[in-house]
Design a protein around this motif. Structure first.
Motif, PDB file in Angstrom:
ATOM      1  N   LYS A  93       7.167  10.596  -4.905  1.00  0.00           N
ATOM      2  CA  LYS A  93       6.078  10.446  -5.863  1.00  0.00           C
ATOM      3  C   LYS A  93       4.911   9.830  -5.120  1.00  0.00           C
ATOM      4  N   PRO A  94       3.910  10.640  -4.853  1.00  0.00           N
ATOM      5  CA  PRO A  94       2.833  10.139  -3.990  1.00  0.00           C
ATOM      6  C   PRO A  94       2.220   8.856  -4.538  1.00  0.00           C
ATOM      7  N   ASN A  95       1.955   7.959  -3.632  1.00  0.00           N
ATOM      8  CA  ASN A  95       1.346   6.665  -3.961  1.00  0.00           C
ATOM      9  C   ASN A  95       2.182   5.828  -4.918  1.00  0.00           C
ATOM     10  N   ASP A  96       3.442   6.184  -5.041  1.00  0.00           N
ATOM     11  CA  ASP A  96       4.259   5.393  -5.944  1.00  0.00           C
ATOM     12  C   ASP A  96       5.587   5.062  -5.278  1.00  0.00           C
TER      13      ASP A  96
ATOM     14  N   GLN B 112       0.885  -1.165   0.000  1.00  0.00           N
ATOM     15  CA  GLN B 112       0.000   0.000   0.000  1.00  0.00           C
ATOM     16  C   GLN B 112       0.920   1.212   0.000  1.00  0.00           C
ATOM     17  N   ALA B 113       0.800   2.012  -1.059  1.00  0.00           N
ATOM     18  CA  ALA B 113       1.816   3.032  -1.260  1.00  0.00           C
ATOM     19  C   ALA B 113       1.651   4.196  -0.300  1.00  0.00           C
TER      20      ALA B 113
ATOM     21  N   LYS C  40       9.124   1.667  -2.415  1.00  0.00           N
ATOM     22  CA  LYS C  40       8.211   1.519  -3.546  1.00  0.00           C
ATOM     23  C   LYS C  40       6.846   1.087  -3.032  1.00  0.00           C
ATOM     24  N   GLY C  41       5.811   1.500  -3.734  1.00  0.00           N
ATOM     25  CA  GLY C  41       4.470   1.120  -3.294  1.00  0.00           C
ATOM     26  C   GLY C  41       3.652   0.529  -4.413  1.00  0.00           C
ATOM     27  N   GLY C  42       2.546  -0.046  -4.036  1.00  0.00           N
ATOM     28  CA  GLY C  42       1.592  -0.551  -5.017  1.00  0.00           C
ATOM     29  C   GLY C  42       1.593  -2.052  -5.133  1.00  0.00           C
ATOM     30  N   GLY C  43       0.525  -2.556  -5.707  1.00  0.00           N
ATOM     31  CA  GLY C  43       0.432  -3.992  -5.934  1.00  0.00           C
ATOM     32  C   GLY C  43      -0.309  -4.701  -4.830  1.00  0.00           C
ATOM     33  N   ASP C  44       0.015  -5.939  -4.666  1.00  0.00           N
ATOM     34  CA  ASP C  44      -0.658  -6.724  -3.636  1.00  0.00           C
ATOM     35  C   ASP C  44       0.376  -7.410  -2.770  1.00  0.00           C
TER      36      ASP C  44
ATOM     37  N   GLY D 256       0.834   3.766 -12.752  1.00  0.00           N
ATOM     38  CA  GLY D 256       0.438   4.821 -13.679  1.00  0.00           C
ATOM     39  C   GLY D 256      -0.907   5.369 -13.287  1.00  0.00           C
ATOM     40  N   LEU D 257      -1.608   5.877 -14.275  1.00  0.00           N
ATOM     41  CA  LEU D 257      -2.892   6.498 -13.979  1.00  0.00           C
ATOM     42  C   LEU D 257      -3.909   5.488 -13.482  1.00  0.00           C
ATOM     43  N   GLY D 258      -3.824   4.265 -13.977  1.00  0.00           N
ATOM     44  CA  GLY D 258      -4.769   3.248 -13.536  1.00  0.00           C
ATOM     45  C   GLY D 258      -4.629   3.006 -12.047  1.00  0.00           C
ATOM     46  N   GLN D 259      -3.394   2.875 -11.604  1.00  0.00           N
ATOM     47  CA  GLN D 259      -3.167   2.639 -10.189  1.00  0.00           C
ATOM     48  C   GLN D 259      -3.583   3.865  -9.385  1.00  0.00           C
TER      49      GLN D 259
END
Ligand code: ATP
Ligand code: ATP
Ligand code: MG
Ligand code: MG
Ligand code: NI
Lengths: 544, 336, 303, 613
Positions: free
Chosen positions: A185-188, A14-15, A212-216, B287-290
Motif C-alpha cells: 500500500k503505497p505510502n502506508d 516516512q512511508a 508501516k509508514g507515516g507519522g513523525d 488515510g486521505l489526509g496523510q
C-alpha cells in the motif's frame, strides 16, 4: 529455522512510496526494497564490500578487475533463484543496466551506471561490466542497495517511457532477497512474507514483515521504545533526552551507525543583498561584504561550541567534527582540530584585528558593514535548536543573525522559480546535512570544484553550494580521479578535506549518525551506514 | 427548487473547471519540488532525467490539458471498463499517475478511502450526534452546571490542538495503560469477533481526538442558534398546545435553529474526505489526509491536483446540498 | 398606570448610559471572561517587566528543568526560561490570533452578508468561497510567502513584515466558514417582516444590513469569532512548524505547545502553560462573546 | 387523552376556572414591576367571560399567567389559579403541559409571530390534536381540514401544506383559532381572536365558538376591544384598567349600569355603524376623560369634501399581483394566488380611501404592491406623478419618504433587537431630516400623541402589549411626515378610547398636512368615521368603490350588503338574535396556470360610485 519467529514489525515514519528504487531514489524506498531485491555486492557495517549475488568480490588481484581498470567481471553464486523459482542469470543484470539507462525512463540511480559502456554476459552466470574510461573505483554498478538487480522477465515491458506504468511490478518486484512483497500500500504499509526460494534455507527467521509508514519520528520511536508495538524504527531524529526518557521503559534501545553525514554551515562568499535581484549569490554580485573576509569566516567557526550543539540536538547520534569528509576511517583527516574547541577570545581577536569593531548595539562593523546575517535552514526541530544555539554563540563575538527556516520540500526542492532553495542560497548563511553514498569520496569531493557552482547559467544546478573556488583544489580533485591505489586516494582526499576546512569553505558542525530504534526482543541487527539498514534482515531473529 | 438545483448543478461545471485550473496554477506556482526528498547525492543530470520522465518539464498548459483529459476522459472510461468488462477503443490510455509512487492516483484514493471514512467519518458522525444534544441542552439550560461544563470542555477541546491531545492520549492510553494501540493497522480486516475488537480498539484514540474537536465546534453553533430561537413567540404557541417539552425543543426550536448548523455540517462533510491530516499522522491512520499531505510535501502534482479537485467537487456539492436544505428548512428562503 | 409610569423613568434613566455595558456587567461569565482576558493581556505585556529574563537567553546547563524559583515554569531543552517564552509568545499569539480572527471575521461577514442579502452577487461570491475552501492550504501559503515575504520584509522590516504576512495568510484562508454561516443566517433573517418594514421606511440597503441584519446574525458571528481566535493561534503554530511563520527565535504559544509535545513526559510544564494560556484565552473570549451576545439579545434570560 | 378531562367534565357546577388575587410582575432591571394586580374572577362551565380594557392594561398578561406561559425568569405570578379545583400555579411542568392545549387552549394576539414560520400550518394544527390524542396522521389531517373549513379558509385542502407567510393576516388568525379549537378544550382563552377578520367571517367564527360551547360545554375567556363582539358573545364582562380589574359583572350590567368611570368612558366612545348617516365628511371621535367618564372633546366633522378636480397624488391602474404556487418535487408552477386582480383607484391629497373586504381578499397585498414591497405582476402606479414601478433604487428610496406603510402585524415588523425608540427614530435619521436629538424629540412627541410614554423608548418590542406595538408602528410612519400613509389594520388592536385618540390624531394630521390615507380595516364603524371614500374588495378585485356616504347608505354589490349586515351591534340585548350560518361555499383566489380573469364592467350608480357588474 525459516519462518519460525512470526511477524517482524518495522516502522519508517516516512512511508515507502514504491518498491522500485530505480524509480524513486529516496532512502526509504531503497531500504524497503533492499529486503526483496539485491545487488551483486553490498557494504557491511564496517564499509567493506561483501558479496551478495556474486560469488566473490572481483579485484585487480583476483583478476576480476581488468588491469587497465576498464572492466570488471562478476560471477554469480551458483543456483540462484528468483522468488518465483526461475534462475537468476547474467541477462537479468544486463537488463537491469538497460532498464536504468533507457532514455525517458527517468532512472533515479542512473549515476551508478555512469561511465558504464557495456554490460555483457560472458556466460549465463558471469557478467562483464565495461567502462569508457579507466575506473579506479569500479564498484558502482550493481553494488549497494541503490543498484540491485531486477528480474528481466518481470520488467521486460517496462523499459523507458513505460516504466511508471508497470505498477504491479514496481510495487511487487520479484527478487532474490529474504522476503517477498505480499501486499503493497503505497505510502502506508508493506507486508512481506519469507521468500520460499531464498538461497539460505534456514533464513529468514521471520515469517513475515510489516513495514508501516507515516507519522513523525518521535512517535515512531515511542512505538518501539515505549509501547513495544514495533520492533524497529528507522531514522530517529529526535532530541536525545526524549529518546532517553523513552528508553527507560526498557523495551528497546537506540542503535547508531556513523556514515558520511555532516551537518554543516555554508557561508556565502557572494553578496546577497535583495537589491541585486537575480544576480544575488552569484559571481556577478561581487564578493560578500563581510563573509568574503577569511577572518570573519574563521571567527564564526571558532565561536561555535560544537559540544553543546551535539549535546542538545544529537547526543549519541552525533560527534563534533571539523571535517567535511568524516568517514570511512581511512579518509578521515586528523590535521584540522582548531575548530573543535570553542574559542571566543581567539574569535574576537581575529575580528578585532581584521578591523571589525564592536558597535554600540553589540554588533561589530567595519566601513558601515555590519556583521549581521540572515541564517536559513530547513524546518526541523533539531535544526531550529541548533540555530538558536549558534545565534547565541555568535552574539558573543558581536555577530547578529536573523533566523529563517524554510519548509524542507522548498529548501531542497531546487525549483528554479523559488528564491528559497539551498542551491540559490539567497541568504548569508545556511545549514543542512550532506553526505555521499557508498564509501568512495571521489565524486563527493569533486563537488567543491569551481565549475560546480550553481548559477543561472546552469539552472542553479551544481553541487558546489558554498561557491568555493580554488584552482589548486580543482587540480587535486583531478588527480584523485586518476589515482587507483587506496592509500594514495586516501591521502589526496584528506588533503582536499583539510583545504576546505582551513579555508573555512564551510563550517562542519556535527558528524551525524543514523540512529534507529531497535526492540530489545530483536537479535542480529547490525547497524549499517554504508548500505541499507535492513541489509542483513535475513539474519534478524526474535530473542528467545 | 428543482430548477434551482438543476441550474446550480450545471453552473457547477464551469465553476469546477475554473477551480481546477486555479488549483493547477497554484500548484505550479508553488515553489516545492517533486525531487526534494531525493538524497542530495543524486546528481543534477539525473534529476533532470527524472523530471522529464514525469512530464514535469512540459509547459504548464500542456500539463493541465493532459490532466483534464486523463481525469475527465480516461479515468471514467477506465472505471466504466472495469465495471462492465468491455473495452473501449484500444483500452490503452494514460491514467492520472502519481509522481511519487508512479501508480494511478485513483487507485491510491480508493485504497485510502476505507480508513478515512471509518475514522474521520465516524468521528464526524459522533461529533454531530453528540453536538446536537449537547448544544440543545446547553441552550435550554443556559448557565446551568451542564452548560458551564459543556462550554469549558468544548472550548478546551477546540483550543487545544489535536497534535497535542493526540500525543497526550497516546502517552496515557498506549504507553502507560497500554489499553489501545498507538498505531493504526490499515491491513486489519474484520473477519471475526477478535478482529472486530482490535479494530474498535485501534479506532478509539483517533476517533476520540477528532470527535472532541468536531463536537466542540458544532455544539457551539447549535447552542448559539438555539438561544436565538428559544424565546420566540411560536415556542410559546407550541407550549400552549401542550406539546411535550422535548418536541418543543427538538422540533420547533431546533428546526428553526438548524440553518447555521446545517452550514457547519455541510462545510464539514467534505473535510471527511480530505481527512484529518494531523490526527492521521499521529495515529498513522494513513488515510486521505496523510495521502494529501505527503503528496503536497513531495510536490506530487497529479495526486494533489486530483485529490484537491475531488475535494473541491465535494465542497461545491455539499454547499449546494446546504442551499437546498435551507430552502427546505425555511420556506421563506426561496431560490428561483 | 401610575406604577407603570412611575417605574418607567427610573428604569430608563439607568439603562440610558451604556446600556450594552450595563447588560454586559450583569453577566458574571462575561465579566469573569473579561477579567481573565485582561489579566492575560496584562501579564503578557507587563509580565516581562517583572520577570526580566530574556526569552531567548540560552542557559544550556539549566535545560529541561522543572519549575523553580529562577524559572517558575521550568526550562526547555535548550535552557530557555519557559515563563519568559510563554510571556513573549503570548504577545505574538494574542496579536496574531486577534487580528487574524478580526480579519477573517470581517471578510467572512462581508462576503456572507453581501451574498446573503444581494441575490445578484450571491452565486459569484459563493463560488469564490467554494474556491477558497477547495484551495490546498499549503501550496497556497508557499506561493503567498514566496511572492510577498521579501517585499514585506523590506518595507516593514523582518518582524512586522512577517506579522502582516501571517495575519494576512490566516485571515485570507479562514473567512470561508464565517461567510457561509453568516450567509445562511442572513437568508433566514432577510425574509422576516421587519426587514421589509425597514425597507419600506426608505432605509438605504447598507443601513438595513448594518442595523437590522447584522445584529440578528450576531450570535453565529460571535461563535465564529471565539472559534476563530483558537484556530488562528493554532494555525500560526502550524505555519511556523512548516517554516512559513515567525523565525524560530520568536516563540509563540502554538509553537511552544508543538515543540513541547514530545517533552510531555520529561517536562510537563512545557506543554501545560502554553496549552493553558491558549485555552484560557479562548475560554475568556468565549465568555465575553456570550455576554455580548446576551446583551444584544433582549429576550434571553439575564442573570 | 387524559383522565382528568373526562373526570372533570361531569364535575358539575363548580367554576371551570377560578382566578384569585392574581398578581403578575415583570422584572425590569432588578425591580419587580407588577402589571396585573390582584385580579380575581371565576368562569363557570359554558360561560363566556369577556375581558375588556385599555390597551396595555394587562389582559394578555392575565391570560398568559393562566397558561403559565410567561418567560420563566423575568416574570413572577402570585395568587391562585384553579382549573376545576386544581391549582395550576403549583402544578408540575409535565402536568401543566397536559393541561395546556388539552383543557385550556389559547388563541394568541399576534398570529404572525405566534405561528412557527417553518412548518406548514396544517402540521401545526394537527400537532395540537396528536399531542393529546392517539390518532393517525390521516385522521388528524382530515380533522384539520375540517377545522380549516370551519374557520372558512378557502381551499382548505390545498392550503394544508402552506406556510404561515403565505397567508393573509386574517387567515393566520383563523389558523390560530383552528389550532386552539382542535383539541376541544374545556376552556378557551381567546386573545383578540377576530381583530384581523372582516365582519362576515368574524360573525361566522363567533357562531362557531358558540356552537362548540353548546356542544362541548366549553367555557370561553374572551379578550377583545370590540364592544360589539362583547355584547354579542359574553355572559359576563371584566373591565381592566391599568393592571386592575376595575369592574366585573354580567355584560348587560356593564353595558347599561357601568359604575367605574373607565367603563362608562369605554362604552360611550364606542362608534356605532350608521351614526354617520347624513355626514359627508369624516368626523372626529368624541374624547372622553377616562378618569371621570366625561366627554371632553365633542365629535366634530373634519376634513374637506373631496375635490375631484385636483390631480390625485396616488393613481393605481389595473394593478395585478399574483403569487406563484409551486408544487411537487419538480417545483413546477401549478397555479397562482391572484391576490390582487386588476385594481384601479386614485387617491387625492387630504383624502382617506378605505379598503374593506373579506379577509384574504388582497388588501394588504394591494398596499404592499403600491409601496413596491412586493413586485406587482402588472399595472401601473403613479405616485405624485412618478411611475413607481419604474423607479430605480435611489428614487424608490426617496419615493418611500412620501408613502409610508403601517404593517398589519406590528410585532413582526419591529426588529426584536432594536429598542423601540431607535426603531421610531430610525427613518428620520436615515433620511437625514435632522440630528439625533431632534429625532429623539420628535419621536417622544409622536409617541406621546399616540398615547405612549416617551420613557418607553428604551424598551424592546417584546415588552409591549399588542396595542402598544401597533401604536409604535404608527408612530414610526409619522416620523417622516409622509404624504400618503397606507395604514394596514393600523388601529385594530386598540381599545376604543385609544383608538379614538389615534384616529383623531390621524384626522388632525390629515387636516394640517393634507395627508392622504389608504386605510385598510375591518372595523366598519371606524371606516365609516374616518373615510372620504370606500373601496370594497372581494377575491382580489374591487367590487364597489365610491364616496363613503354612497357606499354605506346605498350599498349595491351583494358582498357589500352582506358586509354591512354582518357588523355586530354593541347591544347585549340583541345577542340572542342568531345569524344564519353562511353555508355558501368559500371562494378561493387560487387559479390554475394560464387562467385569464374575465374583463370586468363597472356601473356608475352616482357620482364616483362604481359597482362591478
Ligand atoms: N415581557 C414583558 N416585559 C415587560 N413588560 C411587559 C412584558 N409584556 C408586557 N409588558 C407590559 O405589561 C403591560 C400589560 O401588557 P398586556 O400585553 O397584558 O396588555 P394588553 O392588555 O393585552 O394590551 P393590548 O390590548 O394592547 O394587547 C403593558 O404595559 C406592557 O408594556
Ligand atoms: N407570500 C405569499 N405567497 C403566497 N400567497 C400569498 C402570499 N402573501 C399573501 N398571499 C395570499 O394572497 C391572498 C391575499 O392576501 P392579503 O394578505 O393581501 O390579504 P388581506 O386582504 O390583507 O387579508 P387580511 O384581511 O386577512 O389581512 C391570500 O389568499 C394569501 O394567502
Ligand atoms: Mg394584548
Ligand atoms: Mg392583510
Ligand atoms: Ni392607577
Amino acid at each position: 529455522e525459516r519462518g519460525t519467529d512470526g511477524d517482524l514489525k518495522i516502522i519508517f515514519w516516512q512511508a515507502v512510496s514504491t518498491m522500485n528504487p530505480y524509480l524513486s531514489g529516496g532512502t526509504k524506498e531503497v531500504y524497503g526494497s533492499s529486503m526483496v531485491i539485491e545487488p551483486l555486492a553490498r557494504y557491511d557495517e564496517t564499509g567493506n564490500l561483501v558479496p551478495m549475488l556474486a560469488a566473490e568480490i572481483p579485484t585487480v588481484e583476483n583478476g576480476g578487475v581488468a588491469a587497465d581498470l576498464k572492466s570488471i567481471t562478476w560471477k554469480l553464486k551458483p543456483d540462484l533463484k528468483w522468488s518465483d523459482g526461475t534462475p537468476v542469470t547474467a541477462d537479468d543484470a544486463i537488463f537491469t543496466w538497460k532498464y536504468c539507462t533507457a532514455p525517458d525512463g527517468g532512472c533515479a540511480q542512473a549515476a551508478y551506471y555512469e561511465g558504464v559502456s557495456n554490460v555483457e554476459a560472458v556466460d549465463a552466470s558471469t557478467i562483464k561490466v565495461s567502462f569508457a574510461e579507466p575506473k579506479p573505483y569500479p564498484y558502482s554498478a550493481f553494488v549497494g542497495a541503490q543498484s540491485p538487480i531486477i528480474q528481466a522477465a518481470q520488467f521486460k515491458d517496462c523499459l523507458g517511457i513505460k516504466a511508471p506504468e508497470c505498477t504491479s511490478a514496481n510495487f511487487g518486484p520479484i527478487g532474490t532477497g529474504p522476503f517477498v512483497v505480499k501486499e503493497f500500500k503505497p505510502n502506508d504499509v508493506v507486508t512481506f512474507v519469507a521468500n520460499p526460494n531464498y538461497r539460505d534455507p534456514a533464513k529468514p527467521a521471520f515469517a513475515s514483515v510489516t513495514l508501516k509508514g507515516g507519522g513523525d519520528a518521535a512517535s515512531a520511536a515511542r512505538s518501539v521504545l515505549e509501547t513495544g508495538e514495533f520492533d524497529y524504527a528507522w531514522n530517529m531524529q529526535v532530541e536525545p533526552e526524549v529518546l532517553a526518557a523513552m528508553m527507560q521503559a526498557g523495551k528497546g534501545k537506540i542503535e547508531v551507525a556513523f556514515g558520511t553525514q555532516v551537518e554543516r554551515i555554508d557561508l556565502n562568499p557572494y553578496a546577497v543583498d535583495p537589491s541585486l535581484g537575480d544576480k544575488r549569490s552569484t559571481k556577478e554580485a561581487g564578493p560578500h561584504p563581510a563573509l568574503s573576509d577569511p577572518a570573519v569566516r574563521k571567527a564564526l567557526s571558532l565561536a561555535i561550541d560544537r559540544d553543546i550543539i551535539d549535546e542538545a540536538g544529537y547526543g549519541d547520534n552525533g560527534k563534533p567534527t571539523c571535517n567535511i569528509l568524516p568517514a570511512p576511517d581511512i579518509y578521515v583527516s586528523t590535521a584540522v582540530d582548531w575548530c573543535l574547541k570553542q574559542d571566543l577570545d581567539a574569535a574576537n581577536k581575529l575580528l578585532e584585528d581584521a578591523g571589525w569593531k564592536m558597535g554600540p548595539d553589540g554588533i561589530r562593523e567595519k566601513d558601515g558593514v555590519k556583521l549581521s546575517f540572515l541564517y536559513q535552514t530547513s524546518t526541523n526541530s533539531v535544526r531550529q535548536g541548533t540555530q538558536a544555539l549558534v545565534k547565541d554563540m555568535w552574539a558573543q563575538i558581536g555577530v547578529s543573525v536573523e533566523l529563517r527556516n524554510i519548509s524542507a520540500n522548498v529548501f531542497f526542492g531546487g525549483d528554479p522559480a523559488s528564491p528559497d532553495t539551498f542551491q540559490k542560497f539567497y541568504a548569508d548563511i545556511q545549514m543542512y546535512t550532506n553526505n555521499f553514498d557508498g564509501t568512495d569520496p571521489e565524486k563527493y569531493m569533486a563537488g567543491w570544484m569551481c565549475d560546480k557552482i550553481p548559477s543561472p547559467a546552469n539552472g542553479w544546478q551544481g553541487e558546489n553550494i558554498v561557491r568555493y573556488c580554488n584552482p589548486e583544489y580543482d587540480t587535486l580533485v583531478k588527480e584523485l580521479g586518476k589515482t587507483g591505489k587506496l592509500e594514495d586516494r586516501a591521502a589526496i582526499a584528506k588533503k582536499l578535506n583539510d583545504m576546505l576546512s582551513n579555508d573555512v569553505a564551510q563550517i562542519p558542525l556535527i558528524h551525524r549518525g543514523q540512529p534507529s530504534a531497535v526492540s530489545a526482543t530483536l537479535e542480529g541487527v547490525k547497524m549499517n551506514a554504508w548500505d541499507s539498514e535492513l541489509w542483513n534482515v535475513a539474519d534478524w531473529s526474535r530473542k528467545k | 427548487m428543482f430548477t434551482f438545483t438543476l441550474r446550480r448543478l450545471l453552473f457547477a461545471i464551469p465553476t469546477l473547471l475554473a477551480i481546477s485550473f486555479i488549483i493547477f496554477a497554484l500548484l505550479d506556482l508553488a515553489p516545492s519540488d517533486p525531487l526534494s526528498d531525493l538524497p542530495l547525492t543524486i546528481p543534477p543530470e539525473v534529476r533532470e532525467q527524472i523530471r522529464a520522465a514525469m512530464g514535469a518539464d512540459q509547459p504548464f498548459i500542456i500539463r493541465y490539458l493532459r490532466w483534464l483529459q486523463q481525469f475527465f476522459v480516461n479515468e471514467p472510461l477506465n472505471i466504466f471498463e472495469q465495471m462492465t468488462g468491455l473495452t473501449v477503443g484500444t483500452g490503452e490510455r494514460m491514467r492520472v499517475l502519481s509522481w511519487a509512487t508512479r501508480s494511478p492516483v485513483v487507485d491510491l484514493i480508493v485504497q485510502r478511502l476505507p480508513q478515512t471514512l471509518w475514522v474521520v467519518g465516524l468521528s464526524y458522525l459522533f461529533g454531530v450526534l453528540l453536538a446536537i444534544p449537547i448544544g440543545v441542552i446547553s441552550a435550554y439550560k443556559q448557565y446551568s452546571i451542564f452548560d458551564q461544563i459543556g462550554t469549558f470542555i468544548s472550548m478546551v477541546g477546540y483550543s487545544v490542538p489535536t497534535f497535542f491531545t493526540g500525543v497526550l492520549l497516546i502517552v496515557i492510553f498506549s504507553s502507560y495503560l497500554q489499553w489501545f494501540p498507538s498505531i493504526y493497522d490499515t491491513n486489519l480486516s474484520i473477519t471475526d469477533w477478535s478482529s472486530f475488537v482490535a479494530q474498535v480498539k485501534q479506532m478509539v484514540l483517533p476517533v476520540t481526538v477528532l470527535t472532541l474537536y468536531n463536537t466542540s465546534q458544532i455544539s457551539r453553533f447549535v447552542r448559539a442558534s438555539m438561544l436565538d430561537n428559544l424565546h420566540q413567540d411560536y415556542v410559546r404557541t407550541a407550549r400552549a398546545k401542550g406539546v411535550k417539552e422535548k418536541v418543543v425543543l427538538l422540533v420547533h426550536v431546533l428546526r428553526n435553529s438548524l440553518i447555521p448548523v446545517v452550514t457547519v455540517i455541510a462545510l464539514g462533510v467534505p473535510t471527511i474526505f480530505s481527512g484529518a491530516i494531523i490526527t492521521e499522522q499521529i495515529f498513522r491512520v494513513n488515510g486521505l489526509g496523510q495521502l494529501l499531505i505527503t503528496a503536497i510535501q513531495g510536490a506530487d502534482m497529479p495526486l494533489v491536483q486530483t485529490l484537491t479537485f475531488i475535494f473541491a467537487f465535494l465542497i461545491v456539492l455539499f454547499n449546494l446540498i446546504a442551499d437546498v436544505l435551507y430552502g427546505l428548512l425555511d420556506p421563506r428562503i426561496r431560490y428561483d | 398606570m401610575t406604577d407603570v409610569t412611575a417605574a418607567a423613568p427610573a428604569v430608563s434613566s439607568d439603562v440610558q448610559k451604556g446600556g450594552l455595558w450595563r447588560q454586559f456587567k450583569a453577566h458574571p461569565g462575561g465579566v469573569a471572561g473579561l477579567a481573565v482576558f485582561l489579566f492575560i493581556v496584562l501579564a503578557v505585556y507587563a509580565g516581562p517587566l517583572i520577570h526580566t529574563v530574556e526569552p531567548n537567553k540560552i542557559d544550556i546547563r539549566a535545560k529541561n528543568q522543572g519549575p523553580s524559583l529562577a524559572h517558575p515554569f521550568g526550562t526547555d531543552n535548550l535552557g530557555h526560561d519557559m515563563l519568559a517564552q510563554v510571556l513573549a509568545g503570548g504577545q505574538i499569539s494574542l496579536a496574531v490570533g486577534i487580528t487574524a480572527m478580526l480579519l477573517a471575521l470581517f471578510l467572512g461577514t462581508l462576503v456572507g452578508v453581501l451574498s446573503g442579502y444581494i441575490r445578484r452577487i450571491d452565486g459569484l461570491l459563493m463560488r469564490l468561497t467554494d474556491l477558497f475552501l477547495a484551495l490546498p492550504l499549503l501550496p497556497l501559503l508557499l506561493v503567498i510567502i514566496m511572492l510577498f515575504r521579501d517585499t514585506l520584509r523590506t518595507v516593514f522590516g523582518p518582524e512586522t513584515g512577517i506579522f502582516i504576512l501571517i495575519v494576512f495568510v490566516i485571515g485570507i484562508t479562514s473567512w470561508m466558514h464565517t461567510a457561509r454561516i453568516v450567509r445562511g443566517d442572513v437568508l433566514a433573517v432577510k425574509s422576516q417582516e421587519f426587514i421589509l418594514a425597514a425597507k419600506s421606511s426608505g432605509m438605504r440597503e447598507h443601513r438595513v444590513i448594518l442595523k437590522h441584519i447584522l445584529p440578528n446574525v450576531m450570535s453565529s458571528i460571535m461563535v465564529s469569532a471565539t472559534l476563530g481566535i483558537a484556530s488562528a493561534i493554532i494555525t500560526e503554530s502550524a505555519l511556523s512548524f512548516l517554516g512559513l511563520g515567525f523565525p524560530s527565535d520568536f516563540p509563540t504559544w502554538g509553537r511552544l505547545l508543538y515543540d513541547g509535545a514530545n517533552f510531555l513526559q520529561i517536562t510537563p510544564s512545557r506543554v501545560l502553560w502554553p496549552g493553558l494560556a491558549i485555552s484560557l484565552t479562548v475560554l475568556s473570549v468565549n465568555f465575553i462573546g456570550d455576554a455580548i451576545r446576551d446583551a444584544l439579545d433582549p429576550r434571553t434570560l439575564k442573570r | 387523552m387524559t383522565l382528568p378531562n373526562a373526570a372533570s367534565k361531569n364535575m358539575g357546577d363548580g367554576p371551570v376556572l377560578s382566578v384569585q388575587g392574581l398578581t403578575t410582575s415583570f422584572r425590569i432591571s432588578d425591580d419587580w414591576r407588577p402589571v396585573v394586580r390582584n385580579v380575581s374572577f371565576d368562569i363557570a362551565p359554558r360561560e363566556t367571560v369577556a375581558i375588556v380594557g385599555e390597551s396595555g392594561s394587562g389582559k394578555s398578561v392575565t391570560s398568559l399567567s393562566i397558561m403559565r406561559l410567561l418567560p420563566k425568569f423575568t416574570s413572577r405570578i402570585e395568587g391562585s389559579i384553579r382549573l376545576g379545583g386544581r391549582e395550576l400555579l403549583t402544578l408540575g411542568s409535565e402536568e401543566m403541559r397536559k393541561v395546556r392545549g388539552n383543557e385550556i387552549s389559547m388563541i394568541f394576539q399576534e398570529p404572525m409571530t405566534s405561528l412557527n414560520p417553518i412548518f406548514p400550518i396544517g402540521k401545526q394544527i394537527a400537532e395540537a390534536i396528536t399531542c393529546h390524542r392517539q390518532v393517525s396522521a390521516a385522521e388528524a389531517k382530515a380533522e384539520v381540514i375540517q377545522l380549516l373549513e370551519k374557520v372558512r379558509i378557502p381551499n382548505a385542502k390545498g392550503r394544508f401544506n402552506d406556510y404561515p407567510h403565505q397567508f393573509s393576516g386574517g387567515m393566520r388568525q383563523r389558523v390560530m383559532i383552528a389550532m386552539a379549537l382542535a383539541s376541544k378544550p374545556r376552556l378557551l382563552i381567546a386573545d383578540e381572536p377576530t381583530t384581523a377578520l372582516d365582519v362576515t367571517i368574524q360573525g361566522q367564527i363567533l357562531d362557531l365558538i358558540k356552537v362548540l360551547q353548546e356542544e362541548e360545554g366549553m367555557s370561553v375567556l374572551f379578550i377583545t376591544h370590540d364592544m360589539g363582539v362583547v355584547a354579542e358573545v359574553s355572559d359576563r364582562t371584566i373591565v381592566m384598567f391599568r393592571g386592575d380589574a376595575v369592574e366585573t359583572g354580567p355584560t348587560d350590567d356593564i353595558f347599561h349600569r357601568g359604575r367605574h368611570p373607565y367603563t362608562r368612558a369605554l362604552l360611550s366612545a364606542v362608534p356605532r355603524l350608521g351614526s354617520m348617516a347624513g355626514h359627508g365628511r369624516p368626523m372626529r371621535f368624541p374624547i372622553i376623560d377616562i378618569a371621570s367618564g366625561v366627554m371632553t372633546t365633542p365629535e366634530t366633522e373634519v376634513g374637506r369634501a373631496i375635490e375631484t378636480r385636483r390631480p390625485p397624488i396616488l393613481e393605481v391602474k389595473n394593478l395585478t399581483t399574483r403569487f406563484d404556487i409551486r408544487s411537487g418535487l419538480l417545483g413546477r408552477k401549478s397555479g397562482a394566488v391572484h391576490a390582487v386582480e386588476n385594481v384601479s383607484f386614485d387617491l387625492c391629497e387630504g383624502e382617506t380611501l378605505s379598503l374593506v373586504g373579506e379577509s384574504g381578499c388582497g388588501k394588504s397585498t394591494t398596499g404592499r404592491s403600491i409601496t413596491r414591497l412586493v413586485e406587482p405582476t402588472a399595472g401601473s402606479i403613479a405616485l405624485d406623478g412618478r411611475d413607481v414601478i419604474r423607479l430605480d433604487r435611489g428614487a424608490l428610496r426617496n419615493m418611500r419618504r412620501t408613502i409610508q406603510m403601517v404593517f398589519q402585524d406590528p410585532f413582526a415588523s419591529l426588529d426584536p433587537r432594536m429598542k423601540i425608540g431607535d426603531a421610531v427614530m430610525e427613518p428620520f435619521i436615515e433620511h437625514g431630516l435632522g440630528t439625533k436629538a431632534q429625532a429623539r424629540e420628535k419621536a417622544a412627541d409622536i409617541l406621546k400623541r399616540v398615547g405612549l410614554d416617551a420613557d418607553m423608548m428604551r424598551r424592546y418590542p417584546h415588552e409591549f402589549s399588542g396595542g402598544q406595538r401597533q401604536r409604535i408602528a404608527i408612530a414610526r410612519t409619522l416620523m417622516l411626515d409622509p404624504r400618503v400613509i397606507v395604514a394596514d389594520e393600523a388601529v385594530s388592536a386598540l381599545d376604543v378610547s385609544i383608538k379614538a385618540q389615534v384616529c383623531n390624531l390621524l384626522l388632525e394630521l390629515q387636516q394640517s398636512f393634507n395627508l392622504a390615507y389608504l386605510f385598510i380595516s375591518h372595523d366598519m364603524a371606524v371606516v365609516e368615521r374616518v373615510s372620504h371614500r370606500v373601496a370594497v374588495m372581494y377575491l382580489g378585485e374591487i367590487v364597489e368603490i365610491g364616496p363613503r356616504q354612497a357606499v354605506f347608505e346605498n350599498p349595491q354589490h351583494p358582498y357589500t350588503k352582506k358586509l354591512m349586515a354582518a357588523v355586530p351591534i354593541p347591544d347585549p340585548a340583541r345577542r340572542s338574535v342568531k345569524r344564519a350560518i353562511s353555508t355558501d361555499e368559500i371562494k378561493s383566489p387560487i387559479r390554475p396556470v394560464g387562467y385569464e380573469p374575465p374583463r370586468r364592467q363597472y356601473r356608475e350608480i352616482s357620482a364616483g360610485h362604481l359597482v362591478q357588474v
